[in-house]
Design a protein around this motif. Structure first.
Motif, PDB file in Angstrom:
ATOM      1  N   PHE A   1      -8.979   8.215  -3.901  1.00 16.08           N
ATOM      2  CA  PHE A   1      -9.941   8.380  -2.920  1.00 16.08           C
ATOM      3  C   PHE A   1      -9.430   8.884  -1.614  1.00 16.08           C
ATOM      4  CE2 PHE A   1     -12.613   6.565  -6.347  1.00 16.08           C
ATOM      5  CZ  PHE A   1     -13.697   7.666  -6.259  1.00 16.08           C
ATOM      6  N   ALA A   2      -8.445   8.285  -1.371  1.00 19.00           N
ATOM      7  CA  ALA A   2      -7.621   8.699   0.093  1.00 19.00           C
ATOM      8  C   ALA A   2      -7.487  10.109  -0.210  1.00 19.00           C
ATOM      9  CB  ALA A   2      -6.243   7.753   0.135  1.00 19.00           C
ATOM     10  N   VAL A   3      -6.625  10.748  -0.957  1.00 17.90           N
ATOM     11  CA  VAL A   3      -6.681  12.299  -1.334  1.00 17.90           C
ATOM     12  C   VAL A   3      -7.879  13.057  -1.129  1.00 17.90           C
ATOM     13  CG1 VAL A   3      -5.741  14.116  -2.729  1.00 17.90           C
ATOM     14  CG2 VAL A   3      -4.407  11.860  -2.285  1.00 17.90           C
TER      15      VAL A   3
ATOM     16  N   ALA B   1     -10.672  12.154   0.226  1.00 12.47           N
ATOM     17  CA  ALA B   1     -11.331  11.980   1.418  1.00 12.47           C
ATOM     18  C   ALA B   1     -10.599  12.777   2.487  1.00 12.47           C
ATOM     19  CB  ALA B   1     -11.435  10.653   1.976  1.00 12.47           C
ATOM     20  N   ALA B   2      -9.278  12.833   2.319  1.00 15.24           N
ATOM     21  CA  ALA B   2      -8.554  13.461   3.250  1.00 15.24           C
ATOM     22  C   ALA B   2      -8.668  15.186   3.239  1.00 15.24           C
ATOM     23  CB  ALA B   2      -7.082  13.187   3.051  1.00 15.24           C
ATOM     24  N   ILE B   3      -8.781  15.535   1.866  1.00 10.97           N
ATOM     25  CA  ILE B   3      -8.789  16.915   1.524  1.00 10.97           C
ATOM     26  C   ILE B   3     -10.321  17.432   1.932  1.00 10.97           C
ATOM     27  CG2 ILE B   3      -8.835  18.527  -0.116  1.00 10.97           C
ATOM     28  CD1 ILE B   3      -6.760  17.331  -1.705  1.00 10.97           C
ATOM     29  N   GLY B   4     -11.244  16.640   1.674  1.00 12.62           N
ATOM     30  CA  GLY B   4     -12.402  16.968   2.087  1.00 12.62           C
ATOM     31  C   GLY B   4     -12.960  17.029   3.530  1.00 12.62           C
ATOM     32  N   ASP B   5     -12.170  15.872   4.393  1.00  7.40           N
ATOM     33  CA  ASP B   5     -12.421  16.054   5.589  1.00  7.40           C
ATOM     34  C   ASP B   5     -11.687  17.156   6.594  1.00  7.40           C
ATOM     35  OD1 ASP B   5     -13.512  14.951   7.936  1.00  7.40           O
ATOM     36  OD2 ASP B   5     -11.731  13.681   8.249  1.00  7.40           O
TER      37      ASP B   5
ATOM     38  N   TRP C   1     -15.227  -1.730  -5.389  1.00  5.33           N
ATOM     39  CA  TRP C   1     -15.756  -0.801  -4.313  1.00  5.33           C
ATOM     40  C   TRP C   1     -14.666  -1.068  -3.033  1.00  5.33           C
ATOM     41  CZ3 TRP C   1     -18.534   2.988  -5.054  1.00  5.33           C
ATOM     42  CH2 TRP C   1     -19.196   3.143  -6.239  1.00  5.33           C
ATOM     43  N   ARG C   2     -13.914  -1.968  -3.249  1.00  4.19           N
ATOM     44  CA  ARG C   2     -13.117  -2.451  -2.151  1.00  4.19           C
ATOM     45  C   ARG C   2     -11.805  -1.385  -1.863  1.00  4.19           C
ATOM     46  NH1 ARG C   2     -10.780  -8.295  -4.025  1.00  4.19           N
ATOM     47  NH2 ARG C   2     -10.004  -7.377  -5.965  1.00  4.19           N
ATOM     48  N   TRP C   3     -11.686  -0.868  -3.310  1.00 10.44           N
ATOM     49  CA  TRP C   3     -10.323  -0.055  -3.401  1.00 10.44           C
ATOM     50  C   TRP C   3     -11.071   1.199  -2.849  1.00 10.44           C
ATOM     51  CZ3 TRP C   3      -5.933  -2.035  -3.748  1.00 10.44           C
ATOM     52  CH2 TRP C   3      -5.880  -3.501  -4.420  1.00 10.44           C
ATOM     53  N   ILE C   4     -11.921   1.668  -3.211  1.00 12.17           N
ATOM     54  CA  ILE C   4     -12.539   2.968  -2.892  1.00 12.17           C
ATOM     55  C   ILE C   4     -12.760   2.983  -1.355  1.00 12.17           C
ATOM     56  CG2 ILE C   4     -14.782   4.458  -2.909  1.00 12.17           C
ATOM     57  CD1 ILE C   4     -14.947   3.440  -6.009  1.00 12.17           C
ATOM     58  N   ALA C   5     -13.202   1.825  -0.849  1.00 12.26           N
ATOM     59  CA  ALA C   5     -13.273   1.919   0.641  1.00 12.26           C
ATOM     60  C   ALA C   5     -11.961   1.769   1.282  1.00 12.26           C
ATOM     61  CB  ALA C   5     -13.926   0.394   0.933  1.00 12.26           C
ATOM     62  N   LEU C   6     -11.061   1.263   0.822  1.00 10.70           N
ATOM     63  CA  LEU C   6      -9.584   1.472   1.218  1.00 10.70           C
ATOM     64  C   LEU C   6      -9.183   2.726   1.260  1.00 10.70           C
ATOM     65  CD1 LEU C   6      -7.124  -0.061   2.187  1.00 10.70           C
ATOM     66  CD2 LEU C   6      -6.422  -0.321  -0.217  1.00 10.70           C
ATOM     67  N   GLY C   7      -9.378   3.434   0.241  1.00 12.25           N
ATOM     68  CA  GLY C   7      -8.830   4.699  -0.093  1.00 12.25           C
ATOM     69  C   GLY C   7      -9.586   5.883   1.046  1.00 12.25           C
ATOM     70  N   VAL C   8     -10.882   5.710   1.023  1.00 14.21           N
ATOM     71  CA  VAL C   8     -11.605   6.450   1.952  1.00 14.21           C
ATOM     72  C   VAL C   8     -11.330   6.195   3.333  1.00 14.21           C
ATOM     73  CG1 VAL C   8     -13.938   7.035   2.611  1.00 14.21           C
ATOM     74  CG2 VAL C   8     -13.489   6.943   0.324  1.00 14.21           C
TER      75      VAL C   8
ATOM     76  N   ALA D   1      -8.313   4.970   4.609  1.00 18.57           N
ATOM     77  CA  ALA D   1      -6.877   5.536   4.764  1.00 18.57           C
ATOM     78  C   ALA D   1      -7.105   7.184   4.680  1.00 18.57           C
ATOM     79  CB  ALA D   1      -5.968   5.081   3.621  1.00 18.57           C
ATOM     80  N   GLY D   2      -7.709   7.691   3.732  1.00 20.39           N
ATOM     81  CA  GLY D   2      -7.843   9.316   3.804  1.00 20.39           C
ATOM     82  C   GLY D   2      -8.434   9.865   5.020  1.00 20.39           C
ATOM     83  N   LEU D   3      -9.382   9.135   5.485  1.00 24.55           N
ATOM     84  CA  LEU D   3     -10.099   9.769   6.969  1.00 24.55           C
ATOM     85  C   LEU D   3      -8.997   9.571   7.890  1.00 24.55           C
ATOM     86  CD1 LEU D   3     -13.684   8.531   6.523  1.00 24.55           C
ATOM     87  CD2 LEU D   3     -12.737  10.797   6.283  1.00 24.55           C
ATOM     88  N   GLY D   4      -8.347   8.432   7.921  1.00 24.43           N
ATOM     89  CA  GLY D   4      -7.239   8.263   9.069  1.00 24.43           C
ATOM     90  C   GLY D   4      -6.292   9.218   8.952  1.00 24.43           C
ATOM     91  N   ALA D   5      -5.648   9.560   7.685  1.00 25.65           N
ATOM     92  CA  ALA D   5      -4.669  10.601   7.569  1.00 25.65           C
ATOM     93  C   ALA D   5      -5.158  12.139   7.808  1.00 25.65           C
ATOM     94  CB  ALA D   5      -4.324  10.663   6.214  1.00 25.65           C
TER      95      ALA D   5
END
Length: 175
Positions: free
Chosen positions: A104-106, A108-112, A151-158, A160-164
């Motif tokens: 989800f980090a990847v 969210a980052a690619i999408g953003d 869902w905590r893992w998804i929240a963490l990933g999103v 982190a992805g938005l921060g990246a």
């Protein structure tokens, strides 16, 4: 939840105790008839006994406690000094949670980054307030699910992805 018959001389229960009784009654009603762990059933029963003790103290007389989960009856006089056991937390599922967070980090980052670059090409630096709106809109949802088991893992990933994505986008402006 029923407090039973009142007797002459019974006072009014304090508002805090009434609120605690309503809250406990709602919890007990929500799990009654559903499969729950024995530890959870024991915690609800013990909390009921403790509240019955507080009611006994407030009324100045013994009260009858009827366990809503087992149907057992007992006479309670005063507060119980028996502590409520603490249920040990489940171990953190790192082996399944981290891959979900990375995915989800990847995503969210690619999408953003894609959305912000497309918006930046069309409208210039307006991608910054637009991206702030996206992040600001997601923040409350991420904050609410941060303590849910999966869902905590998804929240963490999103998050982190938005921060990246912000780091990549800001570096792209200066390089």
């Amino acid at each position: 939840m029923v407090l039973g018959d009142t007797m002459p001389g019974d006072g009014v229960l304090p508002a805090e105790l009434s609120a605690d009784l309503r809250q406990w009654g709602a919890v007990a009603a929500s799990i009654a008839g559903t499969p729950v762990l024995p530890e959870q059933r024991d915690i609800v029963s013990r909390r009921g006994r403790q509240l019955a003790g507080r009611v006994s103290d407030a009324l100045g007389r013994p009260v009858e406690y009827v366990d809503p989960l087992t149907g057992g009856r007992e006479r309670v006089l005063g507060r119980s000094t028996e502590p409520i056991p603490v249920v040990a937390p489940e171990p953190t599922p790192w082996e399944t949670g981290l891959p979900a967070a990375v995915f989800f980090a990847v995503l969210a980052a690619i999408g953003d980054i894609t959305l912000s670059r497309a918006f930046g090409e069309a409208f210039g630096l307006l991608w910054i307030p637009a991206n702030l709106l996206v992040v600001g809109g997601l923040a409350p949802s991420l904050w609410l699910v941060r303590r849910q088991r999966f869902w905590r893992w998804i929240a963490l990933g999103v998050a982190a992805g938005l921060g990246a994505a912000w780091v990549v986008l800001l570096l792209g402006q200066f390089l």
